[in-house]
Design a protein around this motif. Structure first.
Motif: not given
Length: 395
Positions: A109, A106, A137, A128-129, A133
């Motif tokens: 991000l 995380a 994103f 994970e980005a 989200s």
């Protein structure tokens, strides 16, 4: 030829080092603008001495001061920045052309999102980005001039096998399904009852790939494939039902795309991350990556199997989170990060990684991921609940 300036987020990890290896092979094309690390000061110093970046970033201010003094004493003009603010600065700097987003977890991000919002060519290794989200994103991507190129070997393979207008949706471009390959990790053949006693060292001993400890454990539990499933849905505008996981122990076919006319396109290569890195750095051109040619005669045969959801429940939990949407993927990722850290610290058994994640997902209600604060709040709540589980059951 214009030299492109590259920021490498997570320079001391396996992806970061592979990126620097490819860059060093093409000094006429690329130069290193910034290098970042979490806490590996000695490694980052050595990289700075070799690549002489304009900026370096560390998480800790005291460590950053020491590094700054060492680099100054060595005659380097590199400026050392600190923390998330420093990461975002070197990701969004107006002189930067390319950002390799290779921070694990995380923590990657915000700087990755900054690079997208600033219109960079973003080489995405930080899955994970998108997991946390995805909607936000992709919205930021559409509103900027950024170019997003996947670095995970599977998603890079899919990108190479899809038509250029895949953003219209899988059905619109004649795709029946995406076949996401998985090696099966080190425990593919281990009796399920024996998994309770596996050690961190066993989990990190991947048979095909050289990776960091966290991603190696994710591969062993197949959570990595679950996170990649979620990532594939966002990258390629696909539904979870359109992404099928196939265990392929040789890791030669990195993924496939199945079309409605019966064609299946696959991307093959030796298991070396320099291939997708070189592809994304030079896209739409091709450059030498340093990877040896694939010898199919030596390999002999390729195997394919269905994943065992009973043996690897993390894959099922990830698919359920993908289908639930909203903040569920962020909760899944946060709980997994806490659980993997606890396993590596020998506080829980390998099989309890899935237990923690399932417990968090059962306790925390799925909400809308309407803004970044929603995502970060869900992330923190999931970490708190995972910590509570450890307080009750951890060693």
């Amino acid at each position: 030829m214009t030299t492109l300036k590259v920021t490498v987020l997570g320079a001391t990890g396996s992806i970061g080092l592979s990126t620097l290896d490819v860059i060093a092979r093409h000094p006429e094309r690329y130069s290193v603008f910034a290098l970042t690390a979490f806490s590996r000061v000695a490694e980052l110093k050595a990289l700075c001495l070799r690549h002489r970046p304009r900026f370096a970033v560390l998480a800790d201010e005291a460590q950053a001061r020491v590094l700054q003094a060492d680099l100054h004493a060595a005659g380097l003009a590199t400026r050392v920045l600190v923390g998330c603010g420093g990461l975002c600065e070197v990701a969004a700097h107006p002189e930067v052309d390319v950002v390799m987003a290779a921070i694990v977890g995380a923590a990657g991000l915000r700087p990755t999102l900054s690079a997208v919002q600033s219109g960079k060519r973003v080489l995405l290794a930080n899955k994970e980005a998108l997991v946390m989200s995805g909607a936000l994103f992709m919205q930021a991507l559409q509103q900027s001039e950024a170019v997003l190129l996947p670095i995970d070997s599977e998603h890079n393979a899919i990108f190479q096998c899809l038509p250029t207008d895949y953003s219209r949706g899988m059905a619109a471009v004649g795709v029946r399904r995406i076949l996401l390959t998985a090696s099966g990790g080190p425990f593919r053949k281990m009796p399920a009852e024996a998994l309770v006693d596996v050690t961190p060292e066993q989990a990190c001993a991947h048979p095909n790939w050289s990776m960091g400890r966290k991603i190696s454990v994710d591969s062993a539990s197949m959570m990595n494939k679950g996170l990649e499933l979620i990532e594939a849905c966002w990258l390629f505008n696909a539904r979870p039902s359109q992404v099928e996981v196939v265990v392929h122990p040789q890791s030669v076919i990195h993924s496939m795309v199945d079309y409605v006319d019966g064609s299946v396109l696959a991307q093959l290569g030796n298991p070396d991350m320099r291939t997708p890195i070189a592809h994304a750095l030079a896209w739409p051109e091709r450059i030498d990556s340093g990877v040896s040619a694939l010898d199919l005669l030596r390999i002999g045969q390729l195997e394919f199997q269905a994943p065992d959801d009973a043996r690897f429940p993390c894959l099922r939990l990830a698919r359920e989170a993908a289908e639930a949407g909203g903040t569920a993927p962020a909760m899944l990722n946060a709980a997994n990060e806490v659980a993997v850290e606890a396993f590596l610290g020998r506080r829980i058994r390998f099989t309890e990684i899935a237990s923690i994640i399932a417990d968090v997902l059962e306790q925390e209600a799925v909400g809308a991921a309407g803004c970044l604060d929603d995502v970060l709040m869900a992330d923190q709540q999931a970490r708190r609940l995972a910590g509570d589980w450890l307080g009750r059951h951890g060693r």
